[in-house]
Design a protein around this motif. Structure first.
Motif, mmCIF file in Angstrom:
data_model
loop_
_atom_site.group_PDB
_atom_site.id
_atom_site.type_symbol
_atom_site.label_atom_id
_atom_site.label_comp_id
_atom_site.label_asym_id
_atom_site.label_seq_id
_atom_site.Cartn_x
_atom_site.Cartn_y
_atom_site.Cartn_z
ATOM 1 N N VAL A 1 65.921 -27.705 -18.973
ATOM 2 C CA VAL A 1 64.470 -27.808 -18.775
ATOM 3 C C VAL A 1 63.813 -26.510 -19.233
ATOM 4 O O VAL A 1 64.226 -25.428 -18.813
ATOM 5 C CB VAL A 1 64.153 -28.067 -17.284
ATOM 6 C CG1 VAL A 1 62.639 -28.177 -17.072
ATOM 7 C CG2 VAL A 1 64.863 -29.327 -16.791
ATOM 8 N N PRO A 2 62.799 -26.569 -20.110
ATOM 9 C CA PRO A 2 62.149 -25.337 -20.585
ATOM 10 C C PRO A 2 61.399 -24.615 -19.466
ATOM 11 O O PRO A 2 60.760 -25.261 -18.631
ATOM 12 C CB PRO A 2 61.182 -25.834 -21.671
ATOM 13 C CG PRO A 2 60.945 -27.270 -21.356
ATOM 14 C CD PRO A 2 62.209 -27.777 -20.727
ATOM 15 N N VAL A 3 61.483 -23.267 -19.447
ATOM 16 C CA VAL A 3 60.854 -22.482 -18.389
ATOM 17 C C VAL A 3 59.911 -21.439 -18.988
ATOM 18 O O VAL A 3 60.026 -21.071 -20.158
ATOM 19 C CB VAL A 3 61.909 -21.780 -17.507
ATOM 20 C CG1 VAL A 3 62.820 -22.801 -16.847
ATOM 21 C CG2 VAL A 3 62.727 -20.790 -18.329
ATOM 22 N N VAL A 4 58.983 -20.940 -18.157
ATOM 23 C CA VAL A 4 58.018 -19.928 -18.587
ATOM 24 C C VAL A 4 58.724 -18.579 -18.723
ATOM 25 O O VAL A 4 59.480 -18.187 -17.826
ATOM 26 C CB VAL A 4 56.866 -19.802 -17.569
ATOM 27 C CG1 VAL A 4 55.841 -18.773 -18.038
ATOM 28 C CG2 VAL A 4 56.198 -21.148 -17.356
ATOM 29 N N PRO A 5 58.485 -17.818 -19.796
ATOM 30 C CA PRO A 5 59.061 -16.474 -19.914
ATOM 31 C C PRO A 5 58.592 -15.593 -18.764
ATOM 32 O O PRO A 5 57.424 -15.614 -18.377
ATOM 33 C CB PRO A 5 58.510 -15.968 -21.251
ATOM 34 C CG PRO A 5 58.169 -17.206 -22.025
ATOM 35 C CD PRO A 5 57.720 -18.199 -21.000
ATOM 36 N N GLY A 6 59.543 -14.823 -18.185
ATOM 37 C CA GLY A 6 59.171 -13.964 -17.072
ATOM 38 C C GLY A 6 60.300 -13.060 -16.656
ATOM 39 O O GLY A 6 61.311 -12.924 -17.354
ATOM 40 N N ALA B 1 56.413 -4.023 -12.159
ATOM 41 C CA ALA B 1 55.425 -3.488 -13.095
ATOM 42 C C ALA B 1 56.035 -3.297 -14.472
ATOM 43 O O ALA B 1 55.398 -3.599 -15.503
ATOM 44 C CB ALA B 1 54.864 -2.173 -12.561
ATOM 45 N N ALA B 2 57.281 -2.818 -14.521
ATOM 46 C CA ALA B 2 57.948 -2.622 -15.811
ATOM 47 C C ALA B 2 58.175 -3.957 -16.513
ATOM 48 O O ALA B 2 57.989 -4.079 -17.735
ATOM 49 C CB ALA B 2 59.268 -1.888 -15.605
ATOM 50 N N ALA B 3 58.577 -4.982 -15.751
ATOM 51 C CA ALA B 3 58.777 -6.309 -16.328
ATOM 52 C C ALA B 3 57.468 -6.871 -16.865
ATOM 53 O O ALA B 3 57.431 -7.500 -17.933
ATOM 54 C CB ALA B 3 59.361 -7.248 -15.278
ATOM 55 N N ALA B 4 56.384 -6.623 -16.137
ATOM 56 C CA ALA B 4 55.077 -7.102 -16.585
ATOM 57 C C ALA B 4 54.686 -6.446 -17.908
ATOM 58 O O ALA B 4 54.179 -7.106 -18.823
ATOM 59 C CB ALA B 4 54.028 -6.814 -15.521
ATOM 60 N N ARG B 5 54.934 -5.150 -18.016
ATOM 61 C CA ARG B 5 54.595 -4.449 -19.263
ATOM 62 C C ARG B 5 55.451 -4.960 -20.420
ATOM 63 O O ARG B 5 54.975 -5.062 -21.559
ATOM 64 C CB ARG B 5 54.781 -2.942 -19.065
ATOM 65 C CG ARG B 5 53.830 -2.323 -18.044
ATOM 66 C CD ARG B 5 53.954 -0.806 -17.995
ATOM 67 N NE ARG B 5 53.180 -0.261 -16.882
ATOM 68 C CZ ARG B 5 53.706 0.095 -15.713
ATOM 69 N NH1 ARG B 5 55.012 -0.032 -15.506
ATOM 70 N NH2 ARG B 5 52.935 0.574 -14.745
ATOM 71 N N LEU C 1 58.698 -11.068 -4.995
ATOM 72 C CA LEU C 1 57.811 -11.510 -6.065
ATOM 73 C C LEU C 1 58.571 -11.670 -7.375
ATOM 74 O O LEU C 1 59.625 -11.072 -7.581
ATOM 75 C CB LEU C 1 56.674 -10.509 -6.278
ATOM 76 C CG LEU C 1 55.751 -10.180 -5.107
ATOM 77 C CD1 LEU C 1 54.719 -9.138 -5.536
ATOM 78 C CD2 LEU C 1 55.056 -11.427 -4.578
ATOM 79 N N LEU C 2 57.991 -12.484 -8.272
ATOM 80 C CA LEU C 2 58.411 -12.516 -9.655
ATOM 81 C C LEU C 2 57.167 -12.426 -10.515
ATOM 82 O O LEU C 2 56.038 -12.579 -10.021
ATOM 83 C CB LEU C 2 59.190 -13.785 -9.986
ATOM 84 C CG LEU C 2 58.428 -15.121 -9.993
ATOM 85 C CD1 LEU C 2 59.105 -16.096 -10.946
ATOM 86 C CD2 LEU C 2 58.409 -15.725 -8.592
ATOM 87 N N VAL C 3 57.352 -12.167 -11.788
ATOM 88 C CA VAL C 3 56.220 -12.052 -12.702
ATOM 89 C C VAL C 3 56.478 -12.947 -13.903
ATOM 90 O O VAL C 3 57.612 -13.061 -14.385
ATOM 91 C CB VAL C 3 55.991 -10.581 -13.127
ATOM 92 C CG1 VAL C 3 57.203 -10.016 -13.860
ATOM 93 C CG2 VAL C 3 54.741 -10.442 -13.987
#
Length: 653
Positions: A130-135, A147-151, A199-201
Motif C-alpha cells: 500500500v503506498p504511503v506518504v513520505p515522512g 525537526a531534523a526530519a522535517a527539514r 509524534l511523527l512528521v
C-alpha cells in the motif's frame, strides 16, 4: 451463531443513542453508562439500563476501564460497544474486556495496537504494497530529531501524534523557525488527548483531497470494502462535512483504492468495521497515499449506510458474535448520494471557539431523505468537558445535487437555541461554488471561512429582540376595565406616544438601542416572532433571550450601562486578557511582575480537546494574574492584565 442478550455501550452522546437504536431493533438489551454530568442525558433515557460510572471528568468516568468493566459485570453484559472516541481505539481496553470474559465489539487488541501506532502502521501497510506518504521513520524521536526530519523532508510538513486520530494534536508547519514551538504544542495536545506524546512528521501535500474507504471484515477470512467517503471539507484538520461517494474517483480508481484498503485491513488481522484513510492529490487521483487506519466505527458512517443499505452497527454486532459476512464484494452496490454535516458547539462569530450552555429550544429535522443522529434534548447542559460535536444531520438523494439541497434545507430547519453552533456556517458552506461543483480540498474551509461568517448582527435580529420585549410589556388582554396608568402606552398630552427604546447587546459586541413604535408591536408567538424590515418579513425561533433562523442563533441581552460598569472587573480595554471560551487553564507561563513582549505566549486555555493560546497584546508588565494551572474559567472571565511600558520605544511601537 447466537446474538448477545445484553450489550454495554461504553460511550455517550449521539453515538451512544445511535448504537442503542440498532440494539433495540435486534432485540438486544442495552446498558448505558454515564458520568454525573450526563445523569439526565438522552442516551441514559433511551437505554434499557443505565449505570453511573463516576464524576464529570472523563478520566474518572468514560476513560476508567475498571469502572466500565464493573458496570458490565453488574448488569450481566456479554459484550461492550465502544462507539468512537474515549476508549474505542484503546488496545488495553480491548484486552481488558477479553480477560473479563466480555466480547469487545471491534477488532482484536493486536490490530488496534498496530494501527494505533501510526509509525508501525505505515511500515506494515507499506510492506503489504500500500503506498504511503513520505515522512519520518522510527518511533520515539526527540524534538530535535523531528525537526531534523522535517527539514530533510522539506517544508511544509504535518506533525501528527502517533497514537492519535480525529485531527487532535496535528500541526501544519510551514516555517522552519516555528518547528520547535509547534512540536511542543503538538506534544501537549497529544498527551492530553491520548496520553501519549509520540509524534511523527509527514510531507504536506498542498490542496489534497481526503478520501477514506470503509472496510468490513469477519472472523472467517472475508474482507470487503463498502466504497469511499469524501472528507475533504475540514477545519483545523477535523472533518465537518462528509459525503459518499466522492465525485473525484472513477470506477477504476475506486476499485484500486478499495483493494488497497482491503490489503491494509488484512495486514493487521482486522475484524469488524474500520476505515482506511488516504490522502489524494486533487490533480491526480491515481496517486493516493495511505495516511492511517481508524480501528473503529467512524462519525461519518451514516453516509455509507445510506448508499449501501447496510447497517454498519448491526454488522459490527454480528461479526463480534461470530457470524460470517453474508455478502461478498460483488454483492455491494453504491446507489444515490449522501452528505453529512457535523453540528458542533462552537461559535463561528468568535473564531469557532468552543461554546456551551443549556439547550433551551430544540428542533432536529427528520423525514424523507433526511436523518439526524443526535444526543440532544431540551434542558441538556452542554459543557466544555467533552467533544464539541452535538449531532449529525444527514441527507440522501438520487444524485449529489439533490442530497446537497436537502441538507441545506435540513440545516436551515435545525434549531439549537441556548448553545451557539456551526449549523448556519455549514449551510452556507454547502452552497459555496467549489463545494457545489465538487472542486474541494482540505484547505478550502480555512481559506473561505471568513467569507462564510456574517459580519455583525443583522438589523432584523435586534428588531425581533425589541419586538419580544415590547410584547412582554403589553398588558394581558382583558374585556374588563384596565387602569390606564398601568398600561405602558407612552401617552402624553398634545403628541404621539413615545416609542419604546430597548438598549441591547450581544456577547462581545457593542450596545445598540433599538426602538419599537407602540402602535405597531409585531405579534409574538410562544416560540416564534416575525418582524418586517425593509419590506421583508423575517421569522425567528425564540427561547428566552435567544433568537434563531436558518441554523444561526443570537443571544441578545438587555444592556444596562450601570450594571456593565459595575460588573466583572474594573479593568477594560486591550490591557485585559479574558477567556475566549469556557474551559480549563492548562498552562501558565508568567507571574505577576514579569516583563513580557508583544505576542508572547502567557497562558493556554483548553476546552473540548482544543487548546487556545493567550498572548500578550503588547509589551509591558503582568500586573494581575487571576488564574493558575487547573483553574476552570467562564467565557470572558478576566485571566490577566498586562500594563504597557511607558517608554519612548513602546510609545513608538
Amino acid at each position: 451463531m447466537t446474538m448477545f442478550d445484553t450489550v454495554l455501550v461504553a460511550n455517550r452522546g449521539e453515538i451512544a443513542v445511535r448504537v442503542i437504536r440498532t440494539l433495540r431493533a435486534l432485540g438486544v438489551r442495552s446498558v448505558a453508562v454515564f458520568s454525573d454530568a450526563d445523569a439526565g442525558a438522552r442516551h441514559v433515557r433511551e437505554a434499557d439500563t443505565a449505570v453511573r460510572i463516576g464524576p464529570a471528568p472523563a478520566a474518572e468516568s468514560y476513560l476508567s476501564i475498571d469502572r466500565l468493566l464493573d458496570a458490565a459485570a453488574r448488569t450481566g453484559a456479554q459484550a461492550v460497544h465502544p462507539g468512537y472516541g474515549f476508549l474505542a481505539e484503546n488496545a488495553g481496553f480491548a484486552q481488558a474486556c477479553a480477560e473479563a470474559g466480555l466480547v469487545f465489539i471491534g477488532p482484536p487488541a493486536s490490530a488496534i495496537s498496530l494501527m494505533g501506532d501510526k509509525i508501525r502502521a505505515k511500515e506494515t501497510v507499506k510492506a503489504a504494497g500500500v503506498p504511503v506518504v513520505p515522512g519520518s521513520s522510527g518511533s520515539g524521536l526527540t524534538d530535535d530529531e523531528l525537526a531534523a526530519a522535517a527539514r530533510e523532508i522539506g517544508m511544509p510538513v504535518l506533525l501528527k501524534p502517533s497514537a492519535g486520530g480525529g485531527g487532535k494534536g496535528m500541526r501544519l508547519t510551514r516555517v522552519e523557525s516555528a518547528l520547535l514551538d509547534e512540536i511542543a504544542a503538538a506534544r501537549r495536545e497529544a498527551r492530553a488527548s491520548f496520553g501519549d506524546d509520540t509524534l511523527l512528521v509527514e510531507r504536506w501535500i498542498d490542496r489534497p483531497r481526503h478520501i477514506e474507504i470503509q472496510v468490513l471484515a469477519d472472523g472467517h477470512g472475508r474482507v470487503v470494502h463498502l466504497g469511499e467517503r469524501e472528507c475533504s471539507l475540514q477545519r483545523r484538520h477535523q472533518k465537518i462535512i462528509e459525503e459518499a461517494p466522492s465525485v473525484l474517483l472513477d470506477e477504476a480508481t475506486r476499485a484500486a483504492m478499495g483493494e488497497a484498503a482491503v490489503q491494509a485491513a488484512r495486514s493487521c488481522g482486522y475484524r469488524g468495521a474500520g476505515t482506511v484513510e488516504f490522502i489524494v492529490p486533487g490533480t491526480d487521483p491515481s496517486q493516493y497515499y495511505f495516511m492511517e487506519m481508524n480501528t473503529r466505527l467512524q462519525v461519518e458512517h451514516p453516509v455509507t449506510e445510506l448508499i449501501t443499505g447496510i447497517d454498519l452497527v448491526e454488522w459490527q454486532l454480528r461479526v463480534a458474535a461470530g457470524e460470517r459476512l453474508s455478502f461478498g464484494q460483488d454483492d455491494i452496490t453504491l446507489t444515490g448520494h449522501a452528505v453529512e454535516a457535523r453540528v458542533c458547539a462552537e461559535d463561528p462569530s468568535r473564531g469557532f471557539l468552543p461554546s456551551g450552555g443549556t439547550v433551551l429550544r430544540l428542533h432536529e429535522p427528520q423525514g424523507e431523505g433526511v436523518r439526524t443522529d443526535s444526543g440532544l434534548t431540551e434542558g441538556l447542559e452542554v459543557s466544555s468537558l467533552y467533544d464539541p460535536m452535538l449531532s449529525k444531520v444527514i441527507a440522501y438523494g438520487p444524485d449529489r445535487a439533490t442530497a446537497l439541497r436537502k441538507l441545506r434545507a435540513a440545516l436551515a430547519e435545525t434549531v439549537t437555541l441556548g448553545v451557539p453552533t456551526n449549523a448556519g456556517f455549514l449551510r452556507r458552506l454547502l452552497a459555496h461554488p467549489a463545494v457545489v461543483s465538487g472542486e474541494m480540498d482540505t484547505g478550502l474551509v480555512e481559506r473561505e471561512a471568513d467569507a462564510l461568517v456574517p459580519g455583525g448582527v443583522p438589523d432584523e435580529v435586534y428588531e425581533a429582540a425589541a419586538a419580544v420585549r415590547a410584547a412582554e410589556l403589553a398588558p394581558p388582554r382583558t374585556t374588563g376595565w384596565a387602569d390606564p396608568f398601568s398600561v405602558p402606552s407612552g401617552w402624553r398630552m398634545g403628541g404621539e406616544a413615545a416609542p419604546l427604546a430597548f438598549p441591547l447587546r450581544v456577547p462581545g459586541g457593542d450596545p445598540v438601542t433599538h426602538t419599537v413604535r407602540r402602535q405597531a408591536v409585531p405579534r409574538v408567538e410562544e416560540h416564534t416572532v416575525a418582524v418586517e424590515v425593509h419590506g421583508v418579513t423575517h421569522t425567528f425561533h425564540r427561547a428566552g433571550d435567544w433568537l434563531g433562523r436558518d441554523g444561526d442563533s443570537w443571544h441578545v441581552l438587555d444592556h444596562d450601562p450601570v450594571e456593565a460598569a459595575l460588573s466583572g472587573t474594573a479593568h477594560s480595554g486591550v490591557d485585559t486578557l479574558a477567556a475566549p471560551m469556557p474551559g480549563t487553564v492548562t498552562v501558565v507561563k508568567v507571574a505577576v511582575g514579569d516583563v513580557v513582549t508583544a505576542g508572547q505566549s502567557l497562558l493556554v486555555v483548553e476546552a473540548m480537546k482544543m487548546e487556545h493560546v493567550i498572548s500578550a497584546p503588547h509589551a509591558g508588565t503582568v500586573t494581575e494574574l487571576d488564574v493558575t494551572a487547573g483553574s476552570t474559567v467562564a467565557m470572558d472571565q478576566v485571566l490577566a492584565v498586562v500594563t504597557p511600558d511607558e517608554t519612548g520605544e513602546e510609545a513608538q511601537a
